[in-house]
Design a protein around this motif. Structure first.
Motif: not given
Ligand SMILES: [Zn+2]
Length: 120
Positions: A84-102
């Motif tokens: 699902n493209r929306y899940e793929a997008e969210a997995r990328v965001a999970g990697r790239l944006d994790a620092g924002l939520y640490a």
């Protein structure tokens, strides 16, 4: 932007958890994050997971709730959950944006994050 609501022991997330056969599930509906099998604290402690779900929050906001639900379900029926493209997008965001939520803590090892949240 208002912080999304977090709902523990959600019956909707419970259904998703049974369908996906996972120990814990977070699921976004509109601007709320529904949890099953995980507490709010467990969820918030995993910055990859939070970043993944915040991407779904953005997707809902961009497309509109009903419209996004429909597109998401069509896409899942067409290619399945993982592709699902929306899940793929969210997995990328999970990697790239994790620092924002640490919250100032060092990022946990990616392999310790919630299954499917991003780094996996
Ligand atoms: Zn997702």
């Amino acid at each position: 932007m208002e912080a999304p609501r977090i709902i523990e022991n959600s019956p909707f997330a419970r259904i998703a958890r049974l369908v996906l056969r996972t120990r814990s599930v977070a699921m976004v509906l509109g601007q709320s994050i529904h949890l099953s099998g995980a507490t709010r604290e467990q969820f918030l402690r995993d910055p990859y997971w939070v970043a993944h779900e915040m991407c779904h929050i953005r997707q809902f906001r961009e497309h509109g709730t009903i419209s996004f639900l429909w597109k998401y379900l069509l896409e899942s029926a067409r290619v399945g959950y993982y592709h699902n493209r929306y899940e793929a997008e969210a997995r990328v965001a999970g990697r790239l944006d994790a620092g924002l939520y640490a919250n100032g803590r060092p990022l946990p090892a990616p392999e310790d994050c919630h299954q499917g949240a991003g780094p996996a």
